[in-house]
Design a protein around this motif. Structure first.
Motif, PDB file in Angstrom:
ATOM      1  N   LYS A  86       5.947  -9.905 -43.201  1.00 35.83           N
ATOM      2  CA  LYS A  86       6.581  -9.008 -44.181  1.00 35.83           C
ATOM      3  C   LYS A  86       7.270  -7.844 -43.477  1.00 35.83           C
ATOM      4  O   LYS A  86       8.378  -7.438 -43.860  1.00 35.83           O
ATOM      5  N   LEU A  87       6.622  -7.307 -42.451  1.00 38.35           N
ATOM      6  CA  LEU A  87       7.241  -6.227 -41.676  1.00 38.35           C
ATOM      7  C   LEU A  87       8.492  -6.721 -40.943  1.00 38.35           C
ATOM      8  O   LEU A  87       9.493  -5.997 -40.851  1.00 38.35           O
ATOM      9  N   CYS A  88       8.420  -7.958 -40.438  1.00 41.29           N
ATOM     10  CA  CYS A  88       9.581  -8.542 -39.756  1.00 41.29           C
ATOM     11  C   CYS A  88      10.753  -8.711 -40.728  1.00 41.29           C
ATOM     12  O   CYS A  88      11.905  -8.427 -40.372  1.00 41.29           O
ATOM     13  N   ILE A  89      10.471  -9.170 -41.931  1.00 37.58           N
ATOM     14  CA  ILE A  89      11.530  -9.320 -42.936  1.00 37.58           C
ATOM     15  C   ILE A  89      12.153  -7.961 -43.235  1.00 37.58           C
ATOM     16  O   ILE A  89      13.373  -7.820 -43.307  1.00 37.58           O
ATOM     17  N   SER A  90      11.311  -6.969 -43.385  1.00 35.03           N
ATOM     18  CA  SER A  90      11.799  -5.622 -43.667  1.00 35.03           C
ATOM     19  C   SER A  90      12.677  -5.110 -42.522  1.00 35.03           C
ATOM     20  O   SER A  90      13.763  -4.567 -42.741  1.00 35.03           O
ATOM     21  N   LYS A  91      12.206  -5.300 -41.287  1.00 32.56           N
ATOM     22  CA  LYS A  91      12.969  -4.856 -40.114  1.00 32.56           C
ATOM     23  C   LYS A  91      14.275  -5.628 -40.013  1.00 32.56           C
ATOM     24  O   LYS A  91      15.339  -5.048 -39.752  1.00 32.56           O
ATOM     25  N   ALA A  92      14.223  -6.929 -40.207  1.00 32.20           N
ATOM     26  CA  ALA A  92      15.430  -7.755 -40.127  1.00 32.20           C
ATOM     27  C   ALA A  92      16.417  -7.385 -41.225  1.00 32.20           C
ATOM     28  O   ALA A  92      17.632  -7.372 -41.000  1.00 32.20           O
ATOM     29  N   SER A  93      15.906  -7.068 -42.405  1.00 31.66           N
ATOM     30  CA  SER A  93      16.778  -6.637 -43.505  1.00 31.66           C
ATOM     31  C   SER A  93      17.494  -5.348 -43.123  1.00 31.66           C
ATOM     32  O   SER A  93      18.702  -5.208 -43.316  1.00 31.66           O
ATOM     33  N   GLU A  94      16.735  -4.426 -42.565  1.00 34.91           N
ATOM     34  CA  GLU A  94      17.310  -3.146 -42.129  1.00 34.91           C
ATOM     35  C   GLU A  94      18.371  -3.363 -41.043  1.00 34.91           C
ATOM     36  O   GLU A  94      19.465  -2.802 -41.117  1.00 34.91           O
ATOM     37  N   MET A  95      18.045  -4.174 -40.054  1.00 35.38           N
ATOM     38  CA  MET A  95      18.966  -4.403 -38.929  1.00 35.38           C
ATOM     39  C   MET A  95      20.250  -5.113 -39.364  1.00 35.38           C
ATOM     40  O   MET A  95      21.282  -4.962 -38.719  1.00 35.38           O
ATOM     41  N   ASN A  96      20.162  -5.898 -40.434  1.00 33.97           N
ATOM     42  CA  ASN A  96      21.323  -6.653 -40.921  1.00 33.97           C
ATOM     43  C   ASN A  96      22.003  -5.982 -42.128  1.00 33.97           C
ATOM     44  O   ASN A  96      22.912  -6.564 -42.713  1.00 33.97           O
ATOM     45  N   ASN A  97      21.517  -4.799 -42.504  1.00 34.32           N
ATOM     46  CA  ASN A  97      22.038  -4.105 -43.689  1.00 34.32           C
ATOM     47  C   ASN A  97      21.950  -4.979 -44.937  1.00 34.32           C
ATOM     48  O   ASN A  97      22.903  -5.077 -45.711  1.00 34.32           O
ATOM     49  N   LEU A  98      20.796  -5.609 -45.114  1.00 35.82           N
ATOM     50  CA  LEU A  98      20.549  -6.486 -46.254  1.00 35.82           C
ATOM     51  C   LEU A  98      19.726  -5.737 -47.296  1.00 35.82           C
ATOM     52  O   LEU A  98      19.066  -4.741 -46.979  1.00 35.82           O
ATOM     53  N   PRO A  99      19.707  -6.251 -48.515  1.00 31.94           N
ATOM     54  CA  PRO A  99      18.816  -5.656 -49.515  1.00 31.94           C
ATOM     55  C   PRO A  99      17.368  -5.689 -49.020  1.00 31.94           C
ATOM     56  O   PRO A  99      16.972  -6.615 -48.306  1.00 31.94           O
ATOM     57  N   SER A 100      16.586  -4.698 -49.402  1.00 31.00           N
ATOM     58  CA  SER A 100      15.200  -4.649 -48.935  1.00 31.00           C
ATOM     59  C   SER A 100      14.343  -5.770 -49.523  1.00 31.00           C
ATOM     60  O   SER A 100      13.344  -6.157 -48.927  1.00 31.00           O
ATOM     61  N   ALA A 111      25.970 -13.234 -41.284  1.00 32.92           N
ATOM     62  CA  ALA A 111      26.482 -14.470 -40.672  1.00 32.92           C
ATOM     63  C   ALA A 111      25.344 -15.473 -40.470  1.00 32.92           C
ATOM     64  O   ALA A 111      25.056 -15.895 -39.349  1.00 32.92           O
ATOM     65  N   PHE A 112      24.719 -15.873 -41.569  1.00 35.03           N
ATOM     66  CA  PHE A 112      23.577 -16.784 -41.487  1.00 35.03           C
ATOM     67  C   PHE A 112      23.957 -18.149 -40.937  1.00 35.03           C
ATOM     68  O   PHE A 112      23.133 -18.834 -40.346  1.00 35.03           O
ATOM     69  N   GLY A 113      25.192 -18.563 -41.135  1.00 37.33           N
ATOM     70  CA  GLY A 113      25.636 -19.866 -40.661  1.00 37.33           C
ATOM     71  C   GLY A 113      25.948 -19.907 -39.174  1.00 37.33           C
ATOM     72  O   GLY A 113      26.146 -20.969 -38.616  1.00 37.33           O
ATOM     73  N   ARG A 114      25.988 -18.750 -38.538  1.00 38.03           N
ATOM     74  CA  ARG A 114      26.282 -18.684 -37.101  1.00 38.03           C
ATOM     75  C   ARG A 114      24.961 -18.517 -36.348  1.00 38.03           C
ATOM     76  O   ARG A 114      24.472 -17.413 -36.189  1.00 38.03           O
ATOM     77  N   TYR A 115      24.433 -19.630 -35.897  1.00 36.53           N
ATOM     78  CA  TYR A 115      23.113 -19.636 -35.276  1.00 36.53           C
ATOM     79  C   TYR A 115      23.052 -18.710 -34.064  1.00 36.53           C
ATOM     80  O   TYR A 115      22.016 -18.164 -33.740  1.00 36.53           O
ATOM     81  N   GLU A 116      24.182 -18.521 -33.399  1.00 36.46           N
ATOM     82  CA  GLU A 116      24.203 -17.684 -32.197  1.00 36.46           C
ATOM     83  C   GLU A 116      24.120 -16.193 -32.520  1.00 36.46           C
ATOM     84  O   GLU A 116      23.894 -15.382 -31.629  1.00 36.46           O
ATOM     85  N   ASP A 117      24.290 -15.814 -33.772  1.00 34.54           N
ATOM     86  CA  ASP A 117      24.157 -14.408 -34.165  1.00 34.54           C
ATOM     87  C   ASP A 117      22.680 -14.065 -34.297  1.00 34.54           C
ATOM     88  O   ASP A 117      21.991 -14.520 -35.220  1.00 34.54           O
ATOM     89  N   ILE A 118      22.204 -13.262 -33.379  1.00 36.82           N
ATOM     90  CA  ILE A 118      20.780 -12.979 -33.225  1.00 36.82           C
ATOM     91  C   ILE A 118      20.163 -12.307 -34.460  1.00 36.82           C
ATOM     92  O   ILE A 118      19.096 -12.709 -34.918  1.00 36.82           O
ATOM     93  N   LEU A 119      20.809 -11.286 -34.976  1.00 34.63           N
ATOM     94  CA  LEU A 119      20.176 -10.518 -36.055  1.00 34.63           C
ATOM     95  C   LEU A 119      20.016 -11.314 -37.343  1.00 34.63           C
ATOM     96  O   LEU A 119      18.925 -11.288 -37.945  1.00 34.63           O
ATOM     97  N   PRO A 120      21.035 -12.048 -37.799  1.00 34.04           N
ATOM     98  CA  PRO A 120      20.793 -12.890 -38.979  1.00 34.04           C
ATOM     99  C   PRO A 120      19.711 -13.950 -38.726  1.00 34.04           C
ATOM    100  O   PRO A 120      18.910 -14.260 -39.607  1.00 34.04           O
ATOM    101  N   ARG A 121      19.668 -14.465 -37.510  1.00 27.92           N
ATOM    102  CA  ARG A 121      18.652 -15.470 -37.177  1.00 27.92           C
ATOM    103  C   ARG A 121      17.253 -14.862 -37.221  1.00 27.92           C
ATOM    104  O   ARG A 121      16.291 -15.509 -37.645  1.00 27.92           O
ATOM    105  N   PHE A 122      17.137 -13.614 -36.794  1.00 25.56           N
ATOM    106  CA  PHE A 122      15.848 -12.914 -36.881  1.00 25.56           C
ATOM    107  C   PHE A 122      15.386 -12.866 -38.342  1.00 25.56           C
ATOM    108  O   PHE A 122      14.216 -13.113 -38.647  1.00 25.56           O
ATOM    109  N   PHE A 123      16.293 -12.587 -39.248  1.00 17.33           N
ATOM    110  CA  PHE A 123      15.948 -12.582 -40.667  1.00 17.33           C
ATOM    111  C   PHE A 123      15.506 -13.976 -41.118  1.00 17.33           C
ATOM    112  O   PHE A 123      14.476 -14.123 -41.790  1.00 17.33           O
ATOM    113  N   LEU A 124      16.279 -15.000 -40.754  1.00 20.03           N
ATOM    114  CA  LEU A 124      15.956 -16.366 -41.172  1.00 20.03           C
ATOM    115  C   LEU A 124      14.587 -16.802 -40.653  1.00 20.03           C
ATOM    116  O   LEU A 124      13.779 -17.354 -41.404  1.00 20.03           O
ATOM    117  N   PHE A 125      14.312 -16.558 -39.376  1.00 17.25           N
ATOM    118  CA  PHE A 125      13.024 -16.967 -38.821  1.00 17.25           C
ATOM    119  C   PHE A 125      11.876 -16.163 -39.436  1.00 17.25           C
ATOM    120  O   PHE A 125      10.785 -16.692 -39.644  1.00 17.25           O
TER     121      PHE A 125
END
Length: 176
Positions: A86-100, A111-125
């Protein structure tokens, strides 16, 4: 089940992700404690002590959260791993400027479709770990919602959320 969901390839990807995030503002002393935790993984109290020191030095840092998550996950301390997810989701949301609230995230928000983009991938994982842990802890509907969100924002399924969906679909069926 963790072996099928978190393959050696995903382990390599997580390590690369953590290493990339390590260089972003992590105090050297916190990095030292992360390394010491990994070296003493077989000694639960020692490893967890190092992780706690890293948390104290860099609270909320993605690399520290990833280390703590992995420790709890692989030690089968699933409720604690869920709290860190849950903390990781929160951090990833913050880093990607996503809704909390992850439920409000849309495919075009990052850029969830771009696997090489680290920050969106952090959110997905992070969301994948959350979904898996919810399922393991008996909260299958919450796990299902998280899996459905993963497939909505990553329709090409670069992180393997369909595996979780298949597990959900097979629940309750007799083994063949």
């Amino acid at each position: 089940m963790p072996d099928a969901l978190f393959s050696p390839q995903s382990e390599i990807n997580e390590a690369l992700l953590a290493r990339t995030l390590l260089g972003d503002g992590l105090p050297s002393e916190a990095e030292h404690h992360l390394w010491q935790a990994s070296l003493s993984y077989h000694l639960d109290e020692v490893a967890e002590g190092h992780l706690r020191k890293a948390v104290g030095l860099a609270p909320g840092h993605a690399a520290v959260l990833i280390g703590l998550f992995r420790f709890y996950f692989y030690k089968a301390r699933l409720a604690e791993a869920l709290q860190v997810a849950k903390l990781c989701i929160s951090k990833a949301s913050e880093m990607n400027n996503l809704p909390s609230d992850w439920r409000l995230v849309r495919a075009h928000d990052a850029a969830f479709g771009r696997y090489e983009d680290i920050l969106p991938r952090f959110f997905l994982f992070s969301l994948k770990g959350y979904a898996y842990l919810q399922m393991r802890l008996g909260q299958t509907e919450e796990g299902r919602l998280a899996v459905q969100k993963l497939l909505e924002i990553d329709p090409t399924d670069k992180i393997g959320a369909k595996v979780l969906l298949r597990v959900l679909e097979r629940m309750g069926q007799a083994d063949e």
